[in-house]
Design a protein around this motif. Sequence first.
Motif, mmCIF file in Angstrom:
data_model
loop_
_atom_site.group_PDB
_atom_site.id
_atom_site.type_symbol
_atom_site.label_atom_id
_atom_site.label_comp_id
_atom_site.label_asym_id
_atom_site.label_seq_id
_atom_site.Cartn_x
_atom_site.Cartn_y
_atom_site.Cartn_z
ATOM 1 N N GLU A 164 7.787 8.427 18.603
ATOM 2 C CA GLU A 164 8.018 8.585 17.168
ATOM 3 C C GLU A 164 7.272 9.808 16.667
ATOM 4 O O GLU A 164 6.125 10.034 17.029
ATOM 5 C CB GLU A 164 7.633 7.329 16.388
ATOM 6 C CG GLU A 164 6.228 6.823 16.634
ATOM 7 C CD GLU A 164 5.995 5.459 16.013
ATOM 8 O OE1 GLU A 164 6.127 5.322 14.777
ATOM 9 O OE2 GLU A 164 5.663 4.534 16.754
ATOM 10 N N THR A 165 7.967 10.590 15.865
ATOM 11 C CA THR A 165 7.372 11.792 15.278
ATOM 12 C C THR A 165 7.553 11.723 13.771
ATOM 13 O O THR A 165 8.680 11.693 13.272
ATOM 14 C CB THR A 165 8.023 13.068 15.843
ATOM 15 O OG1 THR A 165 7.843 13.062 17.266
ATOM 16 C CG2 THR A 165 7.368 14.314 15.270
ATOM 17 N N TRP A 166 6.432 11.678 13.055
ATOM 18 C CA TRP A 166 6.415 11.536 11.597
ATOM 19 C C TRP A 166 6.136 12.882 10.933
ATOM 20 O O TRP A 166 5.248 13.614 11.375
ATOM 21 C CB TRP A 166 5.325 10.555 11.183
ATOM 22 C CG TRP A 166 5.619 9.151 11.559
ATOM 23 C CD1 TRP A 166 5.266 8.510 12.709
ATOM 24 C CD2 TRP A 166 6.348 8.206 10.781
ATOM 25 N NE1 TRP A 166 5.736 7.225 12.694
ATOM 26 C CE2 TRP A 166 6.400 7.007 11.524
ATOM 27 C CE3 TRP A 166 6.966 8.257 9.527
ATOM 28 C CZ2 TRP A 166 7.040 5.865 11.047
ATOM 29 C CZ3 TRP A 166 7.599 7.121 9.062
ATOM 30 C CH2 TRP A 166 7.634 5.950 9.812
ATOM 31 N N LEU B 20 2.749 13.795 12.890
ATOM 32 C CA LEU B 20 2.088 12.790 13.720
ATOM 33 C C LEU B 20 3.070 12.392 14.805
ATOM 34 O O LEU B 20 4.204 12.010 14.510
ATOM 35 C CB LEU B 20 1.719 11.559 12.891
ATOM 36 C CG LEU B 20 1.299 10.311 13.670
ATOM 37 C CD1 LEU B 20 -0.003 10.543 14.430
ATOM 38 C CD2 LEU B 20 1.178 9.115 12.748
ATOM 39 N N THR B 21 2.647 12.492 16.059
ATOM 40 C CA THR B 21 3.485 12.093 17.184
ATOM 41 C C THR B 21 2.771 10.999 17.959
ATOM 42 O O THR B 21 1.598 11.142 18.305
ATOM 43 C CB THR B 21 3.771 13.284 18.118
ATOM 44 O OG1 THR B 21 4.439 14.301 17.369
ATOM 45 C CG2 THR B 21 4.627 12.870 19.304
ATOM 46 N N TYR C 216 7.364 9.783 3.989
ATOM 47 C CA TYR C 216 7.400 10.309 5.348
ATOM 48 C C TYR C 216 8.743 9.966 5.997
ATOM 49 O O TYR C 216 9.415 9.021 5.603
ATOM 50 C CB TYR C 216 6.271 9.697 6.196
ATOM 51 C CG TYR C 216 4.916 10.115 5.713
ATOM 52 C CD1 TYR C 216 4.290 11.242 6.230
ATOM 53 C CD2 TYR C 216 4.269 9.404 4.705
ATOM 54 C CE1 TYR C 216 3.049 11.652 5.762
ATOM 55 C CE2 TYR C 216 3.031 9.806 4.235
ATOM 56 C CZ TYR C 216 2.432 10.932 4.763
ATOM 57 O OH TYR C 216 1.213 11.340 4.294
ATOM 58 N N ARG C 217 9.078 10.736 7.002
ATOM 59 C CA ARG C 217 10.296 10.535 7.780
ATOM 60 C C ARG C 217 9.912 10.610 9.251
ATOM 61 O O ARG C 217 9.048 11.403 9.633
ATOM 62 C CB ARG C 217 11.305 11.625 7.448
ATOM 63 C CG ARG C 217 12.579 11.531 8.252
ATOM 64 C CD ARG C 217 13.493 12.743 7.976
ATOM 65 N NE ARG C 217 14.622 12.723 8.865
ATOM 66 C CZ ARG C 217 14.634 13.160 10.117
ATOM 67 N NH1 ARG C 217 13.548 13.662 10.651
ATOM 68 N NH2 ARG C 217 15.717 13.093 10.858
ATOM 69 N N ALA D 280 0.864 -1.187 0.000
ATOM 70 C CA ALA D 280 0.000 0.000 0.000
ATOM 71 C C ALA D 280 0.897 1.232 0.000
ATOM 72 O O ALA D 280 2.088 1.139 0.304
ATOM 73 C CB ALA D 280 -0.902 -0.003 1.236
ATOM 74 N N SER D 281 0.339 2.355 -0.309
ATOM 75 C CA SER D 281 1.107 3.594 -0.389
ATOM 76 C C SER D 281 1.566 4.059 0.993
ATOM 77 O O SER D 281 0.985 3.673 2.016
ATOM 78 C CB SER D 281 0.234 4.694 -1.008
ATOM 79 O OG SER D 281 -0.802 5.044 -0.100
ATOM 80 N N PRO D 282 2.596 4.912 1.031
ATOM 81 C CA PRO D 282 2.995 5.493 2.313
ATOM 82 C C PRO D 282 1.830 6.206 2.999
ATOM 83 O O PRO D 282 1.680 6.128 4.218
ATOM 84 C CB PRO D 282 4.105 6.475 1.935
ATOM 85 C CG PRO D 282 4.685 5.924 0.680
ATOM 86 C CD PRO D 282 3.507 5.330 -0.049
ATOM 87 N N GLU D 283 1.008 6.866 2.222
ATOM 88 C CA GLU D 283 -0.150 7.581 2.786
ATOM 89 C C GLU D 283 -1.102 6.614 3.483
ATOM 90 O O GLU D 283 -1.619 6.907 4.570
ATOM 91 C CB GLU D 283 -0.880 8.361 1.696
ATOM 92 C CG GLU D 283 -1.927 9.309 2.217
ATOM 93 C CD GLU D 283 -1.357 10.459 3.043
ATOM 94 O OE1 GLU D 283 -2.036 10.854 4.014
ATOM 95 O OE2 GLU D 283 -0.266 10.955 2.746
ATOM 96 N N ALA D 284 -1.333 5.429 2.884
ATOM 97 C CA ALA D 284 -2.216 4.435 3.500
ATOM 98 C C ALA D 284 -1.629 3.921 4.817
ATOM 99 O O ALA D 284 -2.361 3.709 5.788
ATOM 100 C CB ALA D 284 -2.464 3.277 2.531
ATOM 101 N N VAL D 285 -0.310 3.734 4.850
ATOM 102 C CA VAL D 285 0.345 3.292 6.089
ATOM 103 C C VAL D 285 0.175 4.364 7.163
ATOM 104 O O VAL D 285 -0.204 4.068 8.294
ATOM 105 C CB VAL D 285 1.842 2.984 5.851
ATOM 106 C CG1 VAL D 285 2.552 2.682 7.172
ATOM 107 C CG2 VAL D 285 2.005 1.822 4.869
ATOM 108 N N LEU D 286 0.432 5.624 6.793
ATOM 109 C CA LEU D 286 0.299 6.707 7.785
ATOM 110 C C LEU D 286 -1.148 6.919 8.205
ATOM 111 O O LEU D 286 -1.399 7.287 9.351
ATOM 112 C CB LEU D 286 0.902 8.011 7.245
ATOM 113 C CG LEU D 286 2.243 8.389 7.868
ATOM 114 C CD1 LEU D 286 2.138 8.849 9.288
ATOM 115 C CD2 LEU D 286 3.285 7.329 7.708
ATOM 116 N N ASP D 287 -2.091 6.659 7.302
ATOM 117 C CA ASP D 287 -3.504 6.763 7.685
ATOM 118 C C ASP D 287 -3.816 5.812 8.839
ATOM 119 O O ASP D 287 -4.559 6.159 9.753
ATOM 120 C CB ASP D 287 -4.421 6.472 6.497
ATOM 121 C CG ASP D 287 -4.555 7.660 5.564
ATOM 122 O OD1 ASP D 287 -4.146 8.787 5.938
ATOM 123 O OD2 ASP D 287 -5.062 7.461 4.440
#
Length: 169
Positions: free
Chosen positions: A83-85, A52-53, A92-93, A13-20
């Motif tokens: 963790e802070t994204w 995102l923290t 993302y980092r 899945a996309s990075p966006e989906a993981v971060l969601d």
Amino acid sequence: MATQLSVTQSFSASPEAVLDLLRDRDFVTACVQSVNGPQAVVLVHRVEDAELTVISESPVPAAILPGPLRNMLPSNAHGTKSETWTKTGDGYRAVIEIAVTGAPASVIAEATLTVTETGATLSIAGKAEVKIPFIGPKIEKMMVDQASERLTAEGEFINTRLGTGTISA
């Protein structure tokens, strides 16, 4: 001296989906408890415009600690993961910090979540440092092994929601 940490995970899945998923506090709580046990808690889950923290805490079982360290720590020792994204281009980092209450030890890593042809890759690289003469390297290795195991388990938990992927430590 420091001991190196390296974990790579791939997601379909996309990075966006993981971060969601990580933006969902209920999902993060379920992940933290699945990996670290039912007493693990999410202390902070802050979603802001570009950041995102997540800060979580879990008990450190005395049984996993080397003898000399077991005697140094309080019986109610906890591990804290912060963790802070932030968004970087298409991915993302994050900066990840892991510490144990009362221990002169920490793991600090950088994570990058990048786009691939098949979804996303999460690369985590860092190091453990323990400032205790003689036994420091042994504790560093234990911390890296534990961190790698738990980061891998988190990736597997994420993949249960996203589909299959591969993980290597």
